[in-house]
Design a protein around this motif. Structure first.
Motif, PDB file in Angstrom:
ATOM      1  N   UNK A 114       0.857  -1.194   0.000  1.00  0.00           N
ATOM      2  CA  UNK A 114       0.000   0.000   0.000  1.00  0.00           C
ATOM      3  C   UNK A 114       0.894   1.245   0.000  1.00  0.00           C
ATOM      4  N   UNK A 115       0.557   2.218  -0.833  1.00  0.00           N
ATOM      5  CA  UNK A 115       1.462   3.351  -1.007  1.00  0.00           C
ATOM      6  C   UNK A 115       0.666   4.633  -1.248  1.00  0.00           C
ATOM      7  N   UNK A 122       1.906  11.986   3.245  1.00  0.00           N
ATOM      8  CA  UNK A 122       1.472  10.643   2.876  1.00  0.00           C
ATOM      9  C   UNK A 122       2.634   9.674   2.637  1.00  0.00           C
ATOM     10  N   UNK A 123       3.684  10.060   1.895  1.00  0.00           N
ATOM     11  CA  UNK A 123       4.781   9.117   1.672  1.00  0.00           C
ATOM     12  C   UNK A 123       5.418   8.610   2.963  1.00  0.00           C
ATOM     13  N   UNK A 150       7.562   8.242  -4.921  1.00  0.00           N
ATOM     14  CA  UNK A 150       8.205   8.767  -3.720  1.00  0.00           C
ATOM     15  C   UNK A 150       9.446   7.970  -3.317  1.00  0.00           C
ATOM     16  N   UNK A 151      10.607   8.598  -3.248  1.00  0.00           N
ATOM     17  CA  UNK A 151      11.816   7.897  -2.796  1.00  0.00           C
ATOM     18  C   UNK A 151      11.675   7.330  -1.390  1.00  0.00           C
ATOM     19  N   UNK A 167       4.144   2.173   7.351  1.00  0.00           N
ATOM     20  CA  UNK A 167       3.301   0.992   7.178  1.00  0.00           C
ATOM     21  C   UNK A 167       4.024  -0.079   6.358  1.00  0.00           C
ATOM     22  N   UNK A 168       4.749   0.334   5.348  1.00  0.00           N
ATOM     23  CA  UNK A 168       5.494  -0.608   4.509  1.00  0.00           C
ATOM     24  C   UNK A 168       6.551  -1.354   5.318  1.00  0.00           C
ATOM     25  N   UNK A 169       7.229  -0.656   6.213  1.00  0.00           N
ATOM     26  CA  UNK A 169       8.210  -1.315   7.074  1.00  0.00           C
ATOM     27  C   UNK A 169       7.548  -2.385   7.939  1.00  0.00           C
TER      28      UNK A 169
END
Length: 454
Positions: free
Chosen positions: A178-179, A199-200, A232-233, A206-208
């Motif tokens: 999810x991004x 947001x990024x 987004x980097x 959340x990605x971690x």
């Protein structure tokens, strides 16, 4: 399209002289629609020519095309085609799953990657397609069912719940995380409206958390494929750098044409430029990022849960066993040897043998739905017809395209004969199951799926 001011300022700074072309592609370019063909279906390529939309080859994946598929079309309903944005196809292509592997699609809905991965497995091995949200998991399950493979299980868990069931289990794990959705701005106005400067970073946290759980389920020597649909980097190069810094992963090169690469100035891990990016001003399709990593962690001892697991095996009484033997004989093409029987209430399923246990799992689709156990009979399911793949032998009944439209609308159709249970086919396309009695085909198309065809 009006881009957020803070988004413009951010990418003016990051892209420099390249920014003008990037913004022009986002605001003036048009999204491209695509689809994939399910080549294991009977006469798939010929049926695409006869019943499919105008199309041309698409990049990034085999059996992929540029063209627009309608959801109420014959080929979509029968699982011959799956509508998917072309750049999104790159994720499963990078995974390059091989028959026999155990694969997890951790964030799977609505099913684009999972149907692509299932095709790569060719019915051998196991695919667990997981989705945390029940409504999306239901859609995922329907799309998986149409694709026709029996070795796919759909689960409905948060990653930290799923990891307890599959420690060090999978050869490959796909995390299409999810991004912030920046890569979808051209095709999704909602993504633009919901974006904000924080947001990024929120998504990166959340990605971690998701990746921490994914690592627990990966075999030593396995592969993790991470992807997003954002520029987004913070969610791309920085996440991969964090992953390599904290876990024994090595970034693997992705050798594909018509792609850009990750940017070393946006991440600190060695070989970050071996990751790939798709930009709207440089490559075909919408924005994507993907990385392929090899896990060099060591095997850990796994504590066995106390108590006996209930095997996914029904207790068939003598009468039911006879009914089952009759059912097997009627539909000999189903992969009975590769599965184990499981009863959920009065519903009979063929569960992949590679799945260790169903105990404690929230499962939307535990394998292939065979049918409903009735008094003195087994009533075969709609999924049995969709599992009729190339080379299958079984009872079939040809119907016309007009009769198919009646069928998906829930109507009975008239065809001379008295063959009993049959797989209905339009030309070579298996579209459903019916029971032919004295020239009338009783309709068993699921009520929740019925529609008025175009």
């Amino acid at each position: 399209m009006d881009l957020p001011i803070s988004f413009i300022e951010k990418y003016q700074h990051l892209l420099g002289e390249e920014a003008a072309a990037f913004f022009a592609a986002l605001t003036s370019g048009h999204p491209v629609k695509g689809f994939r063909l399910n080549i294991v279906k009977p006469q798939a390529e010929a049926m695409l020519v006869k019943y499919g939309p105008a199309h041309e080859k698409a990049p990034y994946a085999p059996n992929a095309y540029i063209g627009e598929v309608k959801g109420k079309s014959l080929l979509h309903q029968a699982g011959y085609v799956y509508s998917q944005e072309p750049s999104a196809m790159i994720v499963a292509a990078i995974a390059d799953v091989q028959p026999g592997e155990r694969v997890l699609d951790l964030c799977a809905a609505p099913g684009g990657k999972s149907t692509q991965l299932a095709s790569q497995l060719q019915g051998a091995g196991l695919l667990v397609s997981n989705e945390i949200f029940p409504k999306r998991a239901k859609i995922l399950s329907e799309n998986i069912e149409r694709w026709g493979f029996a070795n796919v299980v759909v689960t409905n868990h948060a990653p930290n719940e799923l990891s307890r069931h599959f420690p060090q289990f999978f050869d490959k794990i796909i995390v299409d995380a999810p991004c912030s959705g920046e890569g979808m701005f051209r095709k999704d106005p909602v993504a633009v409206a919901e974006w904000h400067s924080g947001a990024p970073e929120q998504c990166a946290n959340r990605q971690q958390a998701i990746l921490i759980e994914a690592v627990k389920m990966l075999k030593p020597g396995g592969q993790l494929i991470y992807s997003t649909c954002t520029f987004a980097p913070e969610e791309n190069e920085a996440i991969i750098s964090w992953l390599v810094e904290n876990y024994p992963f090595v970034i693997q090169a992705i050798d594909m044409p018509n792609v850009a690469h990750g940017r070393a100035e946006w991440g600190y891990a060695a070989d970050i430029d071996k990751t790939v990016r798709l930009w709207p001003h440089l490559n075909q399709g919408e924005g994507h990022f993907a990385a392929k990593l090899h896990y060099q962690g060591e095997a850990k001892s796994i504590k066995q849960k106390k108590g006996k697991h209930k095997e996914a095996q029904p207790k068939l009484e003598q009468e039911a066993s006879k009914l089952w033997q009759t059912f097997q004989a009627k539909f000999p093409y189903l992969p009975f040897d590769d599965g184990k029987l499981h009863m959920l209430g009065d519903q009979l399923w063929l569960v992949p043998k590679a799945l260790p246990s169903l105990q404690g799992l929230k499962v939307m689709r535990p394998g292939l739905h065979l049918g409903t156990m009735k008094k003195h009979r087994i009533e075969p399911s709609y999924a049995v017809a969709l599992a009729f793949l190339a080379g299958s032998q079984g009872p079939t009944l040809p119907i016309t395209i007009q009769q198919w439209k009646q069928y998906v609308a829930g109507e009975t159709i008239s065809v001379p004969g008295n063959a009993g249970w049959v797989i209905l086919q339009v030309d070579e396309v298996p579209v459903g199951i019916g029971k032919q009695v004295q020239g009338i085909v009783k309709n068993f198309f699921p009520k929740g799926l019925r529609f008025q065809a175009d």
